[in-house]
Motif scaffolding. Structure first.
Motif, PDB file in Angstrom:
ATOM      1  N   GLN A  34       0.832  -1.208   0.000  1.00 40.98           N
ATOM      2  CA  GLN A  34       0.000   0.000   0.000  1.00 40.98           C
ATOM      3  C   GLN A  34       0.869   1.262   0.000  1.00 40.98           C
ATOM      4  O   GLN A  34       0.571   2.227  -0.709  1.00 40.98           O
ATOM      5  CB  GLN A  34      -0.936   0.013   1.203  1.00 40.98           C
ATOM      6  CG  GLN A  34      -1.844   1.224   1.220  1.00 40.98           C
ATOM      7  CD  GLN A  34      -2.733   1.263   2.450  1.00 40.98           C
ATOM      8  OE1 GLN A  34      -2.617   0.448   3.342  1.00 40.98           O
ATOM      9  NE2 GLN A  34      -3.613   2.243   2.499  1.00 40.98           N
ATOM     10  N   GLN A  35       1.947   1.249   0.771  1.00 35.35           N
ATOM     11  CA  GLN A  35       2.849   2.398   0.813  1.00 35.35           C
ATOM     12  C   GLN A  35       3.554   2.577  -0.529  1.00 35.35           C
ATOM     13  O   GLN A  35       3.759   3.699  -0.988  1.00 35.35           O
ATOM     14  CB  GLN A  35       3.884   2.231   1.924  1.00 35.35           C
ATOM     15  CG  GLN A  35       3.300   2.250   3.316  1.00 35.35           C
ATOM     16  CD  GLN A  35       4.317   1.800   4.339  1.00 35.35           C
ATOM     17  OE1 GLN A  35       4.974   0.770   4.182  1.00 35.35           O
ATOM     18  NE2 GLN A  35       4.443   2.585   5.401  1.00 35.35           N
ATOM     19  N   GLN A  37       2.311   1.751  -3.370  1.00 39.41           N
ATOM     20  CA  GLN A  37       1.298   2.278  -4.283  1.00 39.41           C
ATOM     21  C   GLN A  37       1.158   3.791  -4.103  1.00 39.41           C
ATOM     22  O   GLN A  37       1.019   4.532  -5.079  1.00 39.41           O
ATOM     23  CB  GLN A  37      -0.038   1.588  -4.027  1.00 39.41           C
ATOM     24  CG  GLN A  37      -1.104   1.988  -5.007  1.00 39.41           C
ATOM     25  CD  GLN A  37      -2.408   1.237  -4.775  1.00 39.41           C
ATOM     26  OE1 GLN A  37      -2.541   0.444  -3.850  1.00 39.41           O
ATOM     27  NE2 GLN A  37      -3.375   1.505  -5.630  1.00 39.41           N
ATOM     28  N   VAL A  38       1.217   4.264  -2.871  1.00 39.84           N
ATOM     29  CA  VAL A  38       1.162   5.705  -2.597  1.00 39.84           C
ATOM     30  C   VAL A  38       2.369   6.384  -3.241  1.00 39.84           C
ATOM     31  O   VAL A  38       2.244   7.442  -3.866  1.00 39.84           O
ATOM     32  CB  VAL A  38       1.099   5.983  -1.082  1.00 39.84           C
ATOM     33  CG1 VAL A  38       1.314   7.452  -0.776  1.00 39.84           C
ATOM     34  CG2 VAL A  38      -0.232   5.499  -0.510  1.00 39.84           C
ATOM     35  N   TRP A  39       3.542   5.777  -3.091  1.00 43.67           N
ATOM     36  CA  TRP A  39       4.753   6.309  -3.725  1.00 43.67           C
ATOM     37  C   TRP A  39       4.562   6.397  -5.241  1.00 43.67           C
ATOM     38  O   TRP A  39       4.899   7.403  -5.868  1.00 43.67           O
ATOM     39  CB  TRP A  39       5.959   5.425  -3.389  1.00 43.67           C
ATOM     40  CG  TRP A  39       7.263   5.973  -3.878  1.00 43.67           C
ATOM     41  CD1 TRP A  39       7.797   5.831  -5.121  1.00 43.67           C
ATOM     42  CD2 TRP A  39       8.182   6.779  -3.149  1.00 43.67           C
ATOM     43  NE1 TRP A  39       9.004   6.482  -5.208  1.00 43.67           N
ATOM     44  CE2 TRP A  39       9.266   7.066  -4.009  1.00 43.67           C
ATOM     45  CE3 TRP A  39       8.203   7.265  -1.844  1.00 43.67           C
ATOM     46  CZ2 TRP A  39      10.350   7.826  -3.619  1.00 43.67           C
ATOM     47  CZ3 TRP A  39       9.296   8.029  -1.450  1.00 43.67           C
ATOM     48  CH2 TRP A  39      10.350   8.306  -2.321  1.00 43.67           C
ATOM     49  N   THR A  41       1.782   6.648  -6.923  1.00 47.73           N
ATOM     50  CA  THR A  41       0.842   7.729  -7.239  1.00 47.73           C
ATOM     51  C   THR A  41       1.560   9.070  -7.228  1.00 47.73           C
ATOM     52  O   THR A  41       1.333   9.910  -8.103  1.00 47.73           O
ATOM     53  CB  THR A  41      -0.327   7.740  -6.234  1.00 47.73           C
ATOM     54  OG1 THR A  41      -1.015   6.485  -6.337  1.00 47.73           O
ATOM     55  CG2 THR A  41      -1.286   8.883  -6.488  1.00 47.73           C
ATOM     56  N   ALA A  42       2.432   9.265  -6.254  1.00 42.98           N
ATOM     57  CA  ALA A  42       3.196  10.514  -6.175  1.00 42.98           C
ATOM     58  C   ALA A  42       4.053  10.702  -7.422  1.00 42.98           C
ATOM     59  O   ALA A  42       4.085  11.792  -8.008  1.00 42.98           O
ATOM     60  CB  ALA A  42       4.072  10.518  -4.920  1.00 42.98           C
ATOM     61  N   SER A  82       2.811  15.578  -4.444  1.00 39.34           N
ATOM     62  CA  SER A  82       3.772  14.478  -4.540  1.00 39.34           C
ATOM     63  C   SER A  82       4.718  14.454  -3.350  1.00 39.34           C
ATOM     64  O   SER A  82       5.003  13.391  -2.796  1.00 39.34           O
ATOM     65  CB  SER A  82       4.555  14.564  -5.851  1.00 39.34           C
ATOM     66  OG  SER A  82       3.683  14.393  -6.946  1.00 39.34           O
ATOM     67  N   LEU A  85       3.078  12.923  -0.349  1.00 40.72           N
ATOM     68  CA  LEU A  85       2.908  11.476  -0.518  1.00 40.72           C
ATOM     69  C   LEU A  85       4.237  10.727  -0.411  1.00 40.72           C
ATOM     70  O   LEU A  85       4.289   9.630   0.157  1.00 40.72           O
ATOM     71  CB  LEU A  85       2.231  11.164  -1.856  1.00 40.72           C
ATOM     72  CG  LEU A  85       0.756  11.535  -1.964  1.00 40.72           C
ATOM     73  CD1 LEU A  85       0.207  11.152  -3.344  1.00 40.72           C
ATOM     74  CD2 LEU A  85      -0.076  10.898  -0.868  1.00 40.72           C
ATOM     75  N   SER A  89       4.527   7.983   2.580  1.00 39.24           N
ATOM     76  CA  SER A  89       4.774   6.574   2.288  1.00 39.24           C
ATOM     77  C   SER A  89       6.023   6.055   3.002  1.00 39.24           C
ATOM     78  O   SER A  89       6.115   4.873   3.299  1.00 39.24           O
ATOM     79  CB  SER A  89       4.870   6.331   0.789  1.00 39.24           C
ATOM     80  OG  SER A  89       5.915   7.052   0.219  1.00 39.24           O
ATOM     81  N   GLY A 103      -0.807  14.576   5.995  1.00 47.31           N
ATOM     82  CA  GLY A 103      -1.969  14.078   5.261  1.00 47.31           C
ATOM     83  C   GLY A 103      -2.856  15.171   4.694  1.00 47.31           C
ATOM     84  O   GLY A 103      -3.227  15.117   3.510  1.00 47.31           O
ATOM     85  N   THR A 106      -1.779  16.960   1.239  1.00 43.87           N
ATOM     86  CA  THR A 106      -1.943  16.309  -0.061  1.00 43.87           C
ATOM     87  C   THR A 106      -3.122  16.882  -0.851  1.00 43.87           C
ATOM     88  O   THR A 106      -2.959  17.239  -2.025  1.00 43.87           O
ATOM     89  CB  THR A 106      -2.072  14.784   0.110  1.00 43.87           C
ATOM     90  OG1 THR A 106      -0.970  14.303   0.886  1.00 43.87           O
ATOM     91  CG2 THR A 106      -2.084  14.080  -1.230  1.00 43.87           C
TER      92      THR A 106
END
Length: 128
Positions: A34-35, A37-39, A41-42, A82, A85, A89, A103, A106
């Motif tokens: 999940q982390q 995936q956040v990276w 996205t950034a 970015s 995020l 992450s 948070g 963002t």
């Protein structure tokens, strides 16, 4: 072509490649899926807005008004969206749980991106 915008886009583009490669190779074993995936996205939004900056540079030497506003909105959007995020992450591996306070930053970055696109549309509309 606006030299300042191109230089900013080039440097932010290089940073996007570095952060993408770092996420894929340096963080893959350290972050939870999940982390990671956040990276990702950034990195994705980082790249999108570098391309937006490069397009903006084609508007000529305008450094005031809507073009200049769009430049700053995209640049600050990359930093806020970015950047927050990236830090969020990595907060667990850094041991910096206090980074979770980022948070709410963002969505501010997202609003800056939206503002950049709206001002870009207005700049194009007013372009002769």
């Amino acid at each position: 072509m606006n030299k300042k915008i191109v230089i900013t886009a080039a440097l932010l583009g290089a940073l996007a490649v570095i952060t993408g490669a770092f996420g894929a190779h340096g963080l893959k074993a350290k972050l939870e899926p999940q982390q990671l995936q956040v990276w990702g996205t950034a990195v994705q939004y980082h790249f999108y807005h570098v391309l937006a900056l490069l397009f903006l540079a084609t508007f000529g030497r305008v450094t005031t008004g809507l073009t200049y506003a769009s430049y700053w909105l995209f640049t600050l959007g990359i930093l806020f969206f970015s950047g927050s995020l990236y830090l969020l992450s990595c907060s667990s591996i850094l041991g910096w749980s206090w980074l979770r306070v980022l948070g709410p930053i963002t969505p501010i970055g997202g609003l800056l991106f939206i503002g950049g696109w709206v001002t870009l549309a207005l700049a194009a509309w007013k372009q002769k």
